[in-house]
Design a protein around this motif. Structure first.
Motif, PDB file in Angstrom:
ATOM      1  N   VAL A  37       0.913  -1.253  -0.103  1.00 11.62           N
ATOM      2  CA  VAL A  37       0.040   0.039   0.000  1.00 11.62           C
ATOM      3  C   VAL A  37       1.183   1.110  -0.026  1.00 11.62           C
ATOM      4  CG1 VAL A  37      -1.839   1.306   1.112  1.00 11.62           C
ATOM      5  CG2 VAL A  37      -1.869  -1.160   1.160  1.00 11.62           C
ATOM      6  N   GLU A  38       0.653   2.278  -1.066  1.00 13.90           N
ATOM      7  CA  GLU A  38       1.337   3.310  -0.847  1.00 13.90           C
ATOM      8  C   GLU A  38       0.394   4.466   0.196  1.00 13.90           C
ATOM      9  OE1 GLU A  38       2.003   4.814  -4.921  1.00 13.90           O
ATOM     10  OE2 GLU A  38       3.477   3.278  -5.333  1.00 13.90           O
ATOM     11  N   ALA A  39       1.290   4.938   0.904  1.00 16.67           N
ATOM     12  CA  ALA A  39       0.404   6.131   1.706  1.00 16.67           C
ATOM     13  C   ALA A  39       1.321   6.920   2.349  1.00 16.67           C
ATOM     14  CB  ALA A  39      -0.245   5.272   2.736  1.00 16.67           C
ATOM     15  N   THR A  40       0.921   8.110   2.926  1.00 20.95           N
ATOM     16  CA  THR A  40       1.734   8.848   3.693  1.00 20.95           C
ATOM     17  C   THR A  40       1.749   8.410   5.144  1.00 20.95           C
ATOM     18  OG1 THR A  40       1.266  10.958   2.369  1.00 20.95           O
ATOM     19  CG2 THR A  40       1.875  11.285   4.715  1.00 20.95           C
ATOM     20  N   VAL A  41       3.012   8.223   5.662  1.00 19.42           N
ATOM     21  CA  VAL A  41       2.931   7.751   7.134  1.00 19.42           C
ATOM     22  C   VAL A  41       3.615   8.866   8.131  1.00 19.42           C
ATOM     23  CG1 VAL A  41       4.347   6.081   8.470  1.00 19.42           C
ATOM     24  CG2 VAL A  41       3.594   5.463   6.260  1.00 19.42           C
ATOM     25  N   LYS A  42       2.961   8.997   9.121  1.00 21.27           N
ATOM     26  CA  LYS A  42       3.490   9.813  10.322  1.00 21.27           C
ATOM     27  C   LYS A  42       4.121   8.886  11.497  1.00 21.27           C
ATOM     28  CE  LYS A  42       0.868  13.328  11.467  1.00 21.27           C
ATOM     29  NZ  LYS A  42      -0.357  13.975  11.947  1.00 21.27           N
ATOM     30  N   ILE A  43       5.351   9.350  11.896  1.00 18.85           N
ATOM     31  CA  ILE A  43       5.949   8.336  12.955  1.00 18.85           C
ATOM     32  C   ILE A  43       5.944   9.093  14.207  1.00 18.85           C
ATOM     33  CG2 ILE A  43       7.560   7.212  11.164  1.00 18.85           C
ATOM     34  CD1 ILE A  43       9.667   9.357  12.279  1.00 18.85           C
ATOM     35  N   ARG A  44       5.148  10.276  14.324  1.00 18.55           N
ATOM     36  CA  ARG A  44       5.213  10.874  15.525  1.00 18.55           C
ATOM     37  C   ARG A  44       3.777  11.804  15.155  1.00 18.55           C
ATOM     38  NH1 ARG A  44      10.466  10.738  15.139  1.00 18.55           N
ATOM     39  NH2 ARG A  44      10.310  12.832  13.807  1.00 18.55           N
ATOM     40  N   SER A  45       3.128  12.257  16.433  1.00 19.19           N
ATOM     41  CA  SER A  45       1.929  12.938  16.321  1.00 19.19           C
ATOM     42  C   SER A  45       2.099  14.293  15.470  1.00 19.19           C
ATOM     43  CB  SER A  45       1.147  13.204  17.672  1.00 19.19           C
ATOM     44  OG  SER A  45       2.288  14.003  18.407  1.00 19.19           O
ATOM     45  N   ARG A  46       3.292  14.964  15.684  1.00 21.66           N
ATOM     46  CA  ARG A  46       3.284  16.125  15.033  1.00 21.66           C
ATOM     47  C   ARG A  46       4.277  16.284  13.749  1.00 21.66           C
ATOM     48  NH1 ARG A  46      -1.048  18.120  15.697  1.00 21.66           N
ATOM     49  NH2 ARG A  46      -1.700  18.385  17.730  1.00 21.66           N
ATOM     50  N   HIS A  47       4.590  14.724  13.310  1.00 20.00           N
ATOM     51  CA  HIS A  47       5.408  14.633  12.196  1.00 20.00           C
ATOM     52  C   HIS A  47       4.647  15.009  10.901  1.00 20.00           C
ATOM     53  CE1 HIS A  47       7.284  11.750   9.027  1.00 20.00           C
ATOM     54  NE2 HIS A  47       8.237  12.425   9.537  1.00 20.00           N
ATOM     55  N   PRO A  48       5.371  15.655  10.041  1.00 21.20           N
ATOM     56  CA  PRO A  48       4.567  16.165   8.723  1.00 21.20           C
ATOM     57  C   PRO A  48       4.004  14.944   8.019  1.00 21.20           C
ATOM     58  CG  PRO A  48       7.019  16.431   8.536  1.00 21.20           C
ATOM     59  CD  PRO A  48       6.847  15.958   9.997  1.00 21.20           C
ATOM     60  N   GLY A  49       4.753  13.829   8.155  1.00 21.14           N
ATOM     61  CA  GLY A  49       4.270  12.760   7.041  1.00 21.14           C
ATOM     62  C   GLY A  49       5.384  12.384   6.174  1.00 21.14           C
TER      63      GLY A  49
ATOM     64  N   ARG B 156      14.297  10.853  10.465  1.00 24.23           N
ATOM     65  CA  ARG B 156      14.820  11.178  11.727  1.00 24.23           C
ATOM     66  C   ARG B 156      14.188  10.306  12.831  1.00 24.23           C
ATOM     67  NH1 ARG B 156      15.426  14.610  16.129  1.00 24.23           N
ATOM     68  NH2 ARG B 156      17.772  15.323  16.526  1.00 24.23           N
ATOM     69  N   GLY B 157      15.048   9.598  13.699  1.00 20.44           N
ATOM     70  CA  GLY B 157      14.491   9.316  15.149  1.00 20.44           C
ATOM     71  C   GLY B 157      13.031   8.205  14.915  1.00 20.44           C
ATOM     72  N   ILE B 158      13.635   7.226  14.388  1.00 21.01           N
ATOM     73  CA  ILE B 158      12.422   6.051  14.542  1.00 21.01           C
ATOM     74  C   ILE B 158      12.427   5.549  15.803  1.00 21.01           C
ATOM     75  CG2 ILE B 158      11.792   3.919  13.486  1.00 21.01           C
ATOM     76  CD1 ILE B 158      11.997   6.150  11.773  1.00 21.01           C
ATOM     77  N   THR B 159      11.416   5.576  16.631  1.00 19.17           N
ATOM     78  CA  THR B 159      11.271   5.481  17.951  1.00 19.17           C
ATOM     79  C   THR B 159      10.589   4.212  18.390  1.00 19.17           C
ATOM     80  OG1 THR B 159      11.641   7.876  18.451  1.00 19.17           O
ATOM     81  CG2 THR B 159      10.875   6.610  20.145  1.00 19.17           C
ATOM     82  N   PRO B 160      10.961   3.037  18.906  1.00 22.91           N
ATOM     83  CA  PRO B 160      10.064   2.098  19.255  1.00 22.91           C
ATOM     84  C   PRO B 160       9.235   2.250  20.200  1.00 22.91           C
ATOM     85  CG  PRO B 160      12.569   1.421  19.245  1.00 22.91           C
ATOM     86  CD  PRO B 160      12.455   2.912  18.734  1.00 22.91           C
ATOM     87  N   GLY B 161       8.004   2.032  20.341  1.00 24.09           N
ATOM     88  CA  GLY B 161       6.951   2.216  21.183  1.00 24.09           C
ATOM     89  C   GLY B 161       5.988   3.308  20.758  1.00 24.09           C
ATOM     90  N   GLN B 162       6.515   4.113  19.693  1.00 25.57           N
ATOM     91  CA  GLN B 162       5.514   5.031  19.078  1.00 25.57           C
ATOM     92  C   GLN B 162       4.700   4.440  18.107  1.00 25.57           C
ATOM     93  OE1 GLN B 162       5.678   8.840  20.017  1.00 25.57           O
ATOM     94  NE2 GLN B 162       5.881   7.682  21.705  1.00 25.57           N
ATOM     95  N   ALA B 163       3.596   5.278  17.708  1.00 24.42           N
ATOM     96  CA  ALA B 163       2.850   4.502  16.471  1.00 24.42           C
ATOM     97  C   ALA B 163       3.109   5.307  15.173  1.00 24.42           C
ATOM     98  CB  ALA B 163       1.376   5.167  16.661  1.00 24.42           C
ATOM     99  N   ALA B 164       3.163   4.501  14.433  1.00 26.12           N
ATOM    100  CA  ALA B 164       3.161   4.894  12.795  1.00 26.12           C
ATOM    101  C   ALA B 164       1.844   4.614  12.211  1.00 26.12           C
ATOM    102  CB  ALA B 164       4.277   4.071  12.008  1.00 26.12           C
ATOM    103  N   VAL B 165       1.082   5.865  11.750  1.00 27.58           N
ATOM    104  CA  VAL B 165       0.065   6.053  11.009  1.00 27.58           C
ATOM    105  C   VAL B 165      -0.083   6.201   9.783  1.00 27.58           C
ATOM    106  CG1 VAL B 165      -2.263   7.035  11.572  1.00 27.58           C
ATOM    107  CG2 VAL B 165      -0.756   6.615  13.322  1.00 27.58           C
ATOM    108  N   PHE B 166      -1.049   5.548   9.141  1.00 25.62           N
ATOM    109  CA  PHE B 166      -0.925   5.789   7.614  1.00 25.62           C
ATOM    110  C   PHE B 166      -2.145   6.531   7.003  1.00 25.62           C
ATOM    111  CE2 PHE B 166       0.057   0.729   8.342  1.00 25.62           C
ATOM    112  CZ  PHE B 166       1.389   1.231   8.947  1.00 25.62           C
ATOM    113  N   TYR B 167      -1.883   7.388   6.051  1.00 23.18           N
ATOM    114  CA  TYR B 167      -2.971   8.231   5.704  1.00 23.18           C
ATOM    115  C   TYR B 167      -2.788   8.259   4.149  1.00 23.18           C
ATOM    116  CZ  TYR B 167      -2.842  10.713  10.136  1.00 23.18           C
ATOM    117  OH  TYR B 167      -3.078  11.113  11.412  1.00 23.18           O
TER     118      TYR B 167
END
Length: 360
Positions: A292-304, A326-337
């Motif tokens: 799936v191609e999508a925009t991914v946010k790796i933090r809540s305020r990440h621009p994607g 920058r800064g892939i952080t285990p325990g955080q969510a990656a959300v797909f848009y």
């Protein structure tokens, strides 16, 4: 009703629309010793919720859910830090408390839906209800809702999703609500002091002897010892301040190794990763097994970032970024848009470039 501005305006709006509304607040954590606003489960805020309910002319009940909150949110929060992860308790609260247990309690009272003050939208799509970003992108909270199901969305309302924060506050002022000038709530509602101090206190009470206060060994990516620092659980990936190391260029935390009581540090360029490994993959609506191609946010305020999502089976997923992040952080969510629509997401397990920076 947390006693904050957003949930108060939500209740007021629905009551003024002539809908039968019952205000529910949750007693989640004992803040009896903390006289401060901004704790979504504190006594002062619950008092504000009751006063707003009176102003709106609706009944109000407080539900005690502190045991469930500890089991589903607080204990996993502590466990994540002890495992070298950086947790996202607001996602867990939405997934397990607000849109699961609270929804169940509301149904017992005869309610068919739960309305909250989240800045997000629910739109009807060809396969059922879809989660979309809020009109006010600066306040959008869809990231924290990625684990909801289509059934939960169908039983939810987000009346503020089409409004801006300024409009919401103006509604409160015009209505004369007691919370009209109230500020934002605290990010982690159950932590009244420092997060690290909270983790230490909770771990000592629940897991006596399991947490070592020993200073962590600080090493570079080659495994060379650079010094010692604080206990490993006091660090997060991407952290720069407080390392206490002299170096020609700034150093950052790259990885936390609880089992070896080590923290790997390096230069900022070493924080960059071309992808991530995820677990507990979740799709809102139809399950997807292909790429799936999508925009991914790796933090809540990440621009994607544009990315290719590759499900691996058993809830595992690989995400390849169009540009290193920058800064892939285990325990955080990656959300797909895709556009404004939230497809789903996963929990970050680590980097996926074949170099998880484990040091031999």
């Amino acid at each position: 009703m947390s006693g904050g501005l957003d949930s108060s305006v939500t209740a007021w709006k629905l009551a003024r629309e002539g809908r039968p509304v019952v205000g529910l607040s949750m007693l989640l954590w004992d803040h009896s010793g903390t006289e401060a606003h901004g704790r979504c489960c504190g006594a002062l805020d619950l008092g504000d919720a009751r006063r707003v309910a009176q102003q709106a002319g609706i009944p109000h009940y407080t539900l005690r859910m502190d045991r469930e909150f500890r089991d589903k949110v607080v204990d996993p929060f502590v466990d994540d830090y002890l495992a070298g992860r950086t947790p996202s308790p607001c996602v867990r609260c939405n997934t397990w408390i607000k849109f699961d247990l609270l929804l169940e309690r509301a149904r017992r009272l005869g309610a068919t839906r739960v309305a909250t003050g989240h800045y997000a939208r629910i739109l009807q799509g060809p396969d059922g209800p879809e989660l979309h970003t809020a009109v006010d992108t600066g306040k959008d909270q869809s990231y924290y809702l990625f684990e909801l199901t289509g059934e939960q969305l169908a039983a939810s309302l987000f009346p503020l999703g089409e409004l801006t924060k300024a409009q919401v506050r103006e509604i409160a002022r015009e209505a004369g609500l007691v919370v009209a000038e109230k500020g934002e709530s605290m990010e982690v509602c159950f932590v009244s002091g420092g997060v690290r101090e909270f983790v230490e206190a909770e771990a000592a009470a629940r897991l006596p002897g399991a947490v070592s206060p020993e200073p962590a060994v600080l090493v570079d990516a080659r495994g060379e010892e650079l010094g010692t620092g604080q206990p490993y659980y006091r660090y997060t990936v991407g952290q720069r301040r407080g390392l206490g190391l002299a170096a020609p260029s700034p150093l950052y935390v790259l990885q936390i190794e609880p089992e070896r009581n080590r923290v790997v540090v390096g230069e900022e360029s070493e924080l960059m990763a071309p992808g991530l490994r995820g677990e507990r993959l979740h799709w809102i609506g139809p399950q997807r097994t292909g790429e799936v191609e999508a925009t991914v946010k790796i933090r809540s305020r990440h621009p994607g970032v544009p990315a290719l999502i590759r499900p691996q089976g058993d809830g595992r997923v690989e995400v390849d970024f169009a540009e290193p992040q920058r800064g892939i952080t285990p325990g955080q969510a990656a959300v797909f848009y895709q556009g404004t629509r939230v497809l789903g997401g996963c929990w970050i397990a680590g980097r996926s470039d074949g170099s998880d920076r484990s040091v031999r």
